[in-house]
Each structure stands twice: as C-alpha cells, then as structure tokens.
Scaffold this active site. Structure first.
Site, PDB file in Angstrom:
ATOM      1  N   HIS A  24       0.791  -1.237   0.000  1.00 14.83           N
ATOM      2  CA  HIS A  24       0.000   0.000   0.000  1.00 14.83           C
ATOM      3  C   HIS A  24       0.823   1.288   0.000  1.00 14.83           C
ATOM      4  CE1 HIS A  24      -3.396  -2.512   0.128  1.00 14.83           C
ATOM      5  NE2 HIS A  24      -3.460  -2.728   1.411  1.00 14.83           N
ATOM      6  N   HIS A  62     -10.020   2.578  -1.042  1.00 16.08           N
ATOM      7  CA  HIS A  62     -10.205   1.450  -0.120  1.00 16.08           C
ATOM      8  C   HIS A  62     -11.447   1.638   0.754  1.00 16.08           C
ATOM      9  CE1 HIS A  62      -9.009  -2.017   2.256  1.00 16.08           C
ATOM     10  NE2 HIS A  62      -7.880  -2.121   1.567  1.00 16.08           N
ATOM     11  N   GLU A  90     -12.082  -3.009  -4.935  1.00 16.87           N
ATOM     12  CA  GLU A  90     -11.020  -2.058  -5.279  1.00 16.87           C
ATOM     13  C   GLU A  90     -10.587  -2.269  -6.730  1.00 16.87           C
ATOM     14  OE1 GLU A  90      -7.933  -2.249  -2.101  1.00 16.87           O
ATOM     15  OE2 GLU A  90      -9.382  -3.662  -1.237  1.00 16.87           O
TER      16      GLU A  90
END
Length: 378
Positions: A131, A205, A342
């Site tokens: 991430h 997210h 996502e």
C-alpha cells in the site's frame, strides 16, 4: 361555473405532487457542497467536505488521505442511511487501527515483492511492500478544490509526491476528481504525470455495507463479478503470476451469489487469508469504461453497480476487522462487517512482465475512471 370546476381540479392536482424528499429538502434543490472543520494535523487544517445531490444522496470526503468518510443513500423505502464504514474523528483516522477506511492508496496499492522493483536496469528499494510504503497516499494531506454545478458537484483533490518519497522515483502529481451526479453515481477520475518512469497503481479502499446498519455482516449480500479468472497467490498474499479459472471454485461470481455462500470453503486462497482477499482479472481489458460488478443487499433493497477502466478488481471481505476497531457512532467493527471492491492494476505488476503495464513515463498522462452507481430494487 364550468371554469370554477376546471380551476379547482387543476389546483388540487398541483398541490398533490410531493415537493420534498425523504430528507426534507425540496426536490428541485440543486446539488450542494459544504465544508466543516475536522481537525488539524501537521500544522494544517483538515476539513470534511459534503457533496449532496438533488436526491439527498451524500458523499463526504476529508483532505487527510483524500478519504471518503461516508456515503449516504436511500433504501427501498426512501430512508437515507450510511452504506460505508467510517470513524467519528480525525484522531481515529490517523490512528494505527485504521484499516485504510475510504482512503486513496498509492503510489502502488496492494503488494510489491520484497519491497523492490527494477525499471530500465535501475533497482529501487521501498520503505515497505504494501500500500505505497510506510507513509503512503492514505496518510498524506491532499489539497481540495470545490467544483460546483447544476446537475453534479465535485471535489478535485491533488497531491504532489516528490522524487524518492517512500523510495519511488520521479516527481509525481496526482489529481483525483470525486463527482456526485443526480443519477446517484459517485465517479472517481484519476490522473497523474511524472518526470521519471515510476510504477503507479491507484485505488480507493472504501468498505461497503449496503444494509445501512440493518445487518452487521455482508454475508447475505449478493455479488456478481464480470471475471472468468483470478490471480493465483501464495501466502502474503503475493501473486505468483498465474491466472486461474474461476469455474468450479468458490471464486466464481459470474452469476449472483451470496458473499457468505462459500466463504468457509477449504480452498487455499480462502483459508490462507481467512476469507476473500484476491484479485480478479476482469473480462474488460480494453481500458474503456465497462460494468464489472453488481452488489445487491436484500434487507435494504440497495444495489451498487461498479464500472471501471481498470483491468483488475480486488475483492476483500474485511477478514481482519475486529471489535478493537471502533467505528462511526461508537460501533465496534467485526469480521465480515463490510466488503471492498477495489479497482486497480494487478498487485506486484512492476515485477511480473506478463501483467498489464503499470509504469508511467515522462510525457504520458495516467488516466483511470471508476464509477459506483447506487439504486434500489423494490
């Protein structure tokens, strides 16, 4: 006398038409943008912006992480309620228990093997393998510009990521436009430019629970995904580079199925991550906008259709949410309390040549769009 009868009938017809919505606002109201203080961080003011369309649907965004804090939509009875998980304060959003709730993820969402990659013979080492690194885009403060309109309202959020940030090459400028339309669509338009070749995988997210608090779990939500293949993953979960057929597996959502129908199956990619957490290779690989998923929640009647230009979709069922994560209204989060859809390029793309290209080069403009469209089934 006849004239009086005609006039009386016409007046009665006019006043019988509903002039307000479920939230009390006039049906003819234009969409609006409001802004309220939300706190302070790193010496900068944090604000929460609220987009409201003519139907009363709302989308709320803060400039920390360009985070969607709330989405409020009507159910089959016209009652408005939140359909996403979120928190009550900036303190919780910046805390260690925040599982990226509603935030933008980048420069590279999801995983990168051994937190490194090579471009044009140059190896780059990152601050982390997931991430975007230790302080990815979800932990940055974004600039926000309001974009008013008569049929839709928008927020243009921008962030400048300098060369070397978290180990990534190139000065990168990212712009995301959140648009709320009167058709109850939330559009996310991503654009980015760089002065050095750099990998870029952006996503949002947000955790969805379409019941509007009528169900603490999403296991009865029906889901369909326009995908015939998913990415094989080893523990981590890190993709191996292979695409596997969904047919005959618990990952087959080519027709609508309840999320919980096969979530306890013993398939390896379910047991090693305690639920669904995998990437689907979408049928649409054209780069043009196409519908790729539909979620329907029977208690509320809400339906959410997802459209994207991206080649992949990560489906996650909140496997690691736990009661220690206190959400909006003091409500504790629990496993499977929400799901994520996502849209993005495949994880670890910079290290797997056969995956769709995720490298943006100088002179190019990265462009991507995702749309979440909300409606109800009576």
């Amino acid at each position: 006398m006849n004239r009086l009868i005609i006039l009386y009938t016409w007046v009665c017809f006019v006043v019988s038409v509903p002039v307000v919505r479920a939230d009390g606002r006039p049906r003819s109201a234009k969409p609006t943008i409001t802004k309220t203080p939300y706190g302070e961080l790193e010496g900068k003011k944090i604000y929460e912006y609220t987009l409201t369309n003519a139907n009363g649907m709302q989308v709320k965004v803060i400039n920390y992480g360009a985070t969607i804090t709330d989405i409020i939509t009507p159910d089959k009875d016209g009652k408005l309620a939140s359909v996403v998980l979120g928190f009550d304060s900036l303190k919780v959003y910046t805390g260690r228990m925040n599982a990226l709730m509603g935030a933008v993820v980048g420069r590279v969402a999801n995983r990168i093997t051994n937190k490194r990659f090579t471009i044009d013979g140059q190896e780059y080492v990152l601050s982390g393998n997931i991430h975007g690194g230790a302080k990815g885009f979800n932990k940055r403060i974004w600039d926000i510009e309001e974009v008013p309109g008569n049929k839709e309202v928008a927020l243009k959020v921008t962030y400048f990521s300098p060369d070397g940030e978290e180990g990534y090459p190139g000065n990168l400028k990212v712009t995301i436009t959140y648009t709320l339309t009167n058709n109850n669509e939330l559009k996310l338009d991503y654009k980015a430019t760089t002065d050095k070749a750099t990998p870029l995988i952006l996503t949002n997210h947000t955790y969805f629970n379409l019941s509007g608090s009528k169900d603490d779990k999403v296991l009865d939500t029906e889901l369909s995904i326009a995908s015939d293949k998913f990415l094989e993953a080893k523990p981590g979960p890190m993709p191996t580079g292979k695409l596997l057929d969904v047919k005959g597996t618990p990952f087959d959502f080519t027709s609508p199925r309840k999320i919980g129908e096969r979530i306890l199956d013993t398939a390896k990619q379910l047991t090693q991550v305690n639920g669904y957490d995998l990437t689907f290779a979408l049928r649409n690989q054209s780069g043009k906008l196409a519908k790729i998923a539909t979620a329907y929640e029977p208690l509320s009647g809400r339906e959410m259709q997802v459209y994207t230009t991206e080649p992949g979709l990560v489906f996650y069922t909140g496997n690691h949410l736990n009661p220690g994560v206190i959400g909006r209204g003091g409500k504790a989060s629990t496993k499977n309390a929400a799901f994520c859809l996502e849209t993005q390029h495949y994880p670890d793309s910079p290290n797997i040549p056969q995956f769709p290209n995720s490298i943006v080069r100088p002179g190019e403009t990265f462009s991507s769009q995702t749309v979440y469209k909300f409606s109800v089934r009576k």
